[in-house]
Each structure stands twice: as structure tokens, then as C-alpha cells.
Design an enzyme around this catalytic site. Structure first.
Site, short mmCIF file in Angstrom:
data_model
loop_
_atom_site.label_atom_id
_atom_site.label_comp_id
_atom_site.label_asym_id
_atom_site.label_seq_id
_atom_site.Cartn_x
_atom_site.Cartn_y
_atom_site.Cartn_z
N ILE A 106 0.85 -1.22 0.00
CA ILE A 106 0.00 0.00 0.00
C ILE A 106 0.87 1.25 0.00
O ILE A 106 1.76 1.40 0.85
CB ILE A 106 -0.93 0.02 1.24
CG1 ILE A 106 -1.79 -1.25 1.28
CG2 ILE A 106 -1.80 1.28 1.26
CD1 ILE A 106 -2.71 -1.35 2.49
N ASP A 131 9.03 7.99 -0.42
CA ASP A 131 8.48 9.12 -1.16
C ASP A 131 8.35 8.63 -2.60
O ASP A 131 9.37 8.42 -3.28
CB ASP A 131 9.44 10.32 -1.06
CG ASP A 131 8.85 11.57 -1.72
OD1 ASP A 131 8.02 11.42 -2.66
OD2 ASP A 131 9.21 12.67 -1.32
N ASN A 155 -2.31 4.16 -3.96
CA ASN A 155 -3.23 5.10 -3.31
C ASN A 155 -2.61 6.48 -3.07
O ASN A 155 -3.33 7.48 -3.08
CB ASN A 155 -3.67 4.49 -1.97
CG ASN A 155 -4.27 5.50 -1.03
OD1 ASN A 155 -5.40 5.92 -1.19
ND2 ASN A 155 -3.48 5.93 -0.04
N TYR A 177 -4.96 18.93 -11.02
CA TYR A 177 -5.35 17.73 -10.25
C TYR A 177 -6.19 16.81 -11.14
O TYR A 177 -5.93 15.60 -11.22
CB TYR A 177 -6.11 18.11 -8.97
CG TYR A 177 -6.55 16.87 -8.20
CD1 TYR A 177 -5.62 16.08 -7.53
CD2 TYR A 177 -7.89 16.45 -8.19
CE1 TYR A 177 -5.99 14.92 -6.85
CE2 TYR A 177 -8.28 15.30 -7.52
CZ TYR A 177 -7.32 14.54 -6.85
OH TYR A 177 -7.71 13.39 -6.19
N LYS A 217 -5.51 12.85 -12.58
CA LYS A 217 -6.42 11.72 -12.39
C LYS A 217 -6.95 11.20 -13.74
O LYS A 217 -7.23 10.01 -13.87
CB LYS A 217 -7.55 12.09 -11.42
CG LYS A 217 -7.05 12.28 -9.98
CD LYS A 217 -6.44 10.99 -9.41
CE LYS A 217 -6.02 11.11 -7.96
NZ LYS A 217 -5.52 9.85 -7.39
N VAL A 228 -14.47 12.40 -0.25
CA VAL A 228 -14.18 11.54 0.90
C VAL A 228 -13.52 12.42 1.96
O VAL A 228 -12.54 13.11 1.64
CB VAL A 228 -13.18 10.41 0.53
CG1 VAL A 228 -13.08 9.40 1.68
CG2 VAL A 228 -13.56 9.72 -0.77
P1 NDP Z 1 -4.84 11.84 2.61
O1 NDP Z 1 -4.19 13.18 2.49
O2 NDP Z 1 -5.57 11.53 3.88
O3 NDP Z 1 -3.77 10.68 2.32
C1 NDP Z 1 -2.84 10.81 1.29
C2 NDP Z 1 -1.76 9.75 1.46
O4 NDP Z 1 -0.84 9.88 0.37
C3 NDP Z 1 -0.98 9.93 2.74
O5 NDP Z 1 -0.81 8.68 3.35
C4 NDP Z 1 0.36 10.49 2.28
O6 NDP Z 1 1.42 9.99 3.11
C5 NDP Z 1 0.49 9.86 0.90
N1 NDP Z 1 1.40 10.63 0.06
C6 NDP Z 1 1.27 11.89 -0.41
N2 NDP Z 1 2.37 12.26 -1.09
C7 NDP Z 1 3.21 11.19 -1.05
C8 NDP Z 1 4.51 10.94 -1.57
N3 NDP Z 1 5.20 11.87 -2.26
N4 NDP Z 1 5.09 9.73 -1.34
C9 NDP Z 1 4.40 8.79 -0.64
N5 NDP Z 1 3.18 8.95 -0.12
C10 NDP Z 1 2.60 10.15 -0.33
O7 NDP Z 1 -5.83 11.75 1.36
P2 NDP Z 1 -6.79 10.58 0.80
O8 NDP Z 1 -6.75 9.38 1.67
O9 NDP Z 1 -8.08 11.22 0.49
O10 NDP Z 1 -6.05 10.29 -0.58
C11 NDP Z 1 -5.73 9.00 -1.04
C12 NDP Z 1 -5.97 8.93 -2.54
O11 NDP Z 1 -7.36 9.12 -2.79
C13 NDP Z 1 -5.27 10.01 -3.36
O12 NDP Z 1 -4.74 9.42 -4.54
C14 NDP Z 1 -6.39 10.99 -3.73
O13 NDP Z 1 -6.12 11.67 -4.92
C15 NDP Z 1 -7.55 10.02 -3.87
N6 NDP Z 1 -8.88 10.58 -3.78
C16 NDP Z 1 -9.27 11.28 -2.68
C17 NDP Z 1 -10.57 11.78 -2.61
C18 NDP Z 1 -11.05 12.61 -1.46
O14 NDP Z 1 -12.09 13.28 -1.59
N7 NDP Z 1 -10.38 12.58 -0.30
C19 NDP Z 1 -11.52 11.55 -3.69
C20 NDP Z 1 -11.01 10.81 -4.80
C21 NDP Z 1 -9.73 10.33 -4.81
P3 NDP Z 1 2.66 10.84 3.64
O15 NDP Z 1 2.27 12.29 3.64
O16 NDP Z 1 2.92 10.29 5.01
O17 NDP Z 1 3.75 10.52 2.68
C1 8X3 Z 2 -10.48 14.32 -4.81
C2 8X3 Z 2 -11.87 14.78 -4.64
O1 8X3 Z 2 -13.76 16.08 -5.73
O2 8X3 Z 2 -11.88 17.35 -4.91
O3 8X3 Z 2 -10.31 13.50 -5.92
O4 8X3 Z 2 -11.67 16.08 -6.90
S1 8X3 Z 2 -12.29 16.13 -5.59
#
Ligand code: NDP
Ligand code: 8X3
Length: 255
Positions: free
Chosen positions: A10, A63, A90, A156, A160, A189
Site C-alpha cells: 500500500i 516518497d 493510493n 489535479y 487523475k 471523501v
Molecule cells: P490523505 O491526504 O488523507 O492521504 C494521502 C496519502 O498519500 C498519505 O498517506 C500520504 O502519506 C500519501 N502521500 C502523499 N504524497 C506522497 C509521496 N510523495 N510519497 C508517498 N506517499 C505520499 O488523502 P486521501 O486518503 O483522500 O487520498 C488518497 C488517494 O485518494 C489520493 O490518490 C487521492 O487523490 C484520492 N482521492 C481522494 C478523494 C477525497 O475526496 N479525499 C476523492 C477521490 C480520490 P505521507 O504524507 O505520510 O507521505
Molecule cells: C479528490 C476529490 O472532488 O476534490 O479527488 O476532486 S475532488
């Protein structure tokens, strides 16, 4: 399909959807490779999962933007962790929400490097291991932003849309190698996503979900587990999942 004992890799396990998915896979009896930059968080998560489910985990700081770091991580993976059965791509970020002509190119770099190039580095490494192992399942976390642009989403959304295209490319290139490829594309989310997008502005982040009920990261984890547990001959190719209060990227019912 019973996924007990399967190894799940993950990215972005330190928060939100990645963290909830780690918990959900642990509940299914999987072994986990948990990665993120915030190693302290994933170590705490691994300790909790060990206590609650007896989960065996590897916690690795990563990273995804750093190509050499990604490739070296896979070279150094202990042999008994190299049979990765499921990859959850993710890790992802949004940076800013303003028109292209007004937005910060540094944010563009971060989004493109993480959401697109990071996903590519990870996928190249893991898919080669899966090809060697003769099976696997890659699950990408896309977004409804990869299906429909919304004002101020520009870069963004573009990242995607790229994930959507890459998911399709992976499927046509890997289906005959016994590797399933799925995209799970959520709408809103509530995670740390908006906090990161608005550089830590808590008020602005909270307002995103004001007066509506967003999806929870556990809702997405549920969906991911559904995809991962279908029988081997079934590939859930795409899942689009919105909160009931959201009809598309620009239409949200608020009280
Ligand atoms: P969070 O910000 O809660 O989690 C994002 C995760 O990505 C963190 O664990 C962070 O870990 C990791 N991350 C970010 N940059 C890096 C990097 N350079 N290297 C490794 N890990 C990284 O957001 P979400 O859980 O919402 O996001 C998860 C996925 O879901 C994303 O791809 C997002 O685009 C997608 N998404 C989110 C939605 C929403 O509404 N929240 C809707 C649709 C899609 P750390 O900072 O510790 O490295
Ligand atoms: C992250 C959610 O609706 O801001 O993908 O694009 S939204």
C-alpha cells in the site's frame, strides 16, 4: 476469493483511504507492506494491526516521487516479501484550487510527480514482480476528477485523467499475464486530502464538506476489499463511488 495470507503493498498508508484500506486488508488476514513518508504513523498503525489482528507488516519510509528510492526499495525487499499479490496505488495529493492562470507551478510539480510519475515508478517495479510470480492484482485509487473536470481542478483533474488512462493501459498490457487491474474512483471523501490541498488551512478544509455527508475512507476501503475478493476469473475494472449528497463533481446537496 479468500485473500488470507496474501501480501498487499500500500502506498500512502499513513492517512485516509490508505490507512483504512490497511485496516480492512488486515481484517481479511493479509500481510502488509505499508509505505508513506510519515514512517512514525505507519509504525503505529502496524503495531495496532499486530495487536488487533496478529498482522505481519513491513513498514517502509517511501516518497513515491523519488525514482531511485522506489527502485532501490524493491531491490532490497526481503525475498519472502517479494511475492506481492495486491498493489494499492493510493498515494496522491491535490495542491490548490484556483484557475490555471492563477495557480502555483510548484503545486503542479507535486501533483504530477506524486499522482502520475510516482504511480508509474511503483507500478513498473511491482508489475515486474507480479509477472515473475505469475499473478497479481493492481488497484489504483483514481477519482471522479479523472472522469469530469471541475472549475479550478485543472492540474489535479489532469493527473487523475492520466491515472484513468494508465489503468486502461495496464489492463491491456497485463490481462494476459494473470494480473487484474482495477480503478476505484471516489467522489468526496473526508480525509486529510483537503487539509493538504489548502496547505493546512483547517477552516477551508472543513468547509469542503459543510452541510453534506461525505464518504468516509472506510467506505472506500470496503469497495477496495470487494474488488480484491472477487473470484480469480472476475475483474472489477472500474468503480465510481459518490456520496449520496453528490451527483457529479459540481453538483452537491447541502443543508
Ligand atoms: P490523505 O491526504 O488523507 O492521504 C494521502 C496519502 O498519500 C498519505 O498517506 C500520504 O502519506 C500519501 N502521500 C502523499 N504524497 C506522497 C509521496 N510523495 N510519497 C508517498 N506517499 C505520499 O488523502 P486521501 O486518503 O483522500 O487520498 C488518497 C488517494 O485518494 C489520493 O490518490 C487521492 O487523490 C484520492 N482521492 C481522494 C478523494 C477525497 O475526496 N479525499 C476523492 C477521490 C480520490 P505521507 O504524507 O505520510 O507521505
Ligand atoms: C479528490 C476529490 O472532488 O476534490 O479527488 O476532486 S475532488
Amino acid at each position: 476469493m479468500n485473500i488470507k495470507g496474501k501480501i498487499v503493498f500500500i502506498t500512502g498508508a499513513s492517512s485516509g483511504i490508505g490507512m483504512e484500506s490497511a485496516k480492512a486488508f488486515a481484517k481479511e488476514g493479509c500481510k502488509l507492506i505499508l509505505t508513506a513518508r510519515r514512517i512514525d504513523r505507519i509504525k503505529i498503525l502496524a503495531a495496532e494491526l499486530l495487536k488487533e489482528f496478529g498482522t505481519e507488516s513491513l513498514t517502509l519510509p517511501l516518497d513515491v516521487r523519488k525514482k531511485e528510492e522506489v527502485f532501490t526499495l524493491f531491490e532490497k525487499l526481503p525475498n519472502d516479501w517479494k511475492k506481492i499479490d495486491i498493489l494499492l496505488n493510493n498515494a496522491g495529493v491535490g495542491k490548490g484550487l484556483s484557475p490555471l492562470h492563477d495557480s502555483d507551478p510548484e503545486g503542479w510539480d507535486e501533483m504530477i510527480d506524486t499522482n502520475v510519475k510516482g504511480l508509474l515508478f511503483i507500478t513498473k517495479s511491482v508489475s515486474n514482480l507480479m509477472i515473475k510470480n505469475g499473478s497479481g492484482h493492481i488497484i489504483n485509487v483514481g477519482s471522479v476528477a479523472g472522469r469530469e473536470v471541475y472549475p479550478n481542478g485543472n492540474v489535479y483533474c489532469a493527473t487523475k485523467f492520466a491515472v484513468n488512462a494508465l489503468t486502461k493501459a495496464m489492463r491491456v498490457e497485463l490481462y494476459d499475464k494473470n494480473i487484474r487491474v482495477t480503478t476505484v474512483d471516489p467522489g468526496m471523501v473526508e480525509t486529510e486530502f483537503s487539509l493538504v490541498r489548502f496547505d493546512g488551512d483547517e477552516e477551508r478544509a472543513k468547509n469542503v464538506y459543510k452541510g453534506m455527508t461525505p464518504l468516509s475512507p472506510a467506505d472506500i476501503a470496503d469497495t477496495i476489499i470487494f474488488c480484491a475478493t472477487r473470484p480469480a476469473h472476475v475483474n472489477i475494472s472500474e468503480v465510481v463511488i459518490y456520496p449520496s449528497d453528490q451527483a457529479n463533481t459540481t453538483t452537491v446537496k447541502r443543508s
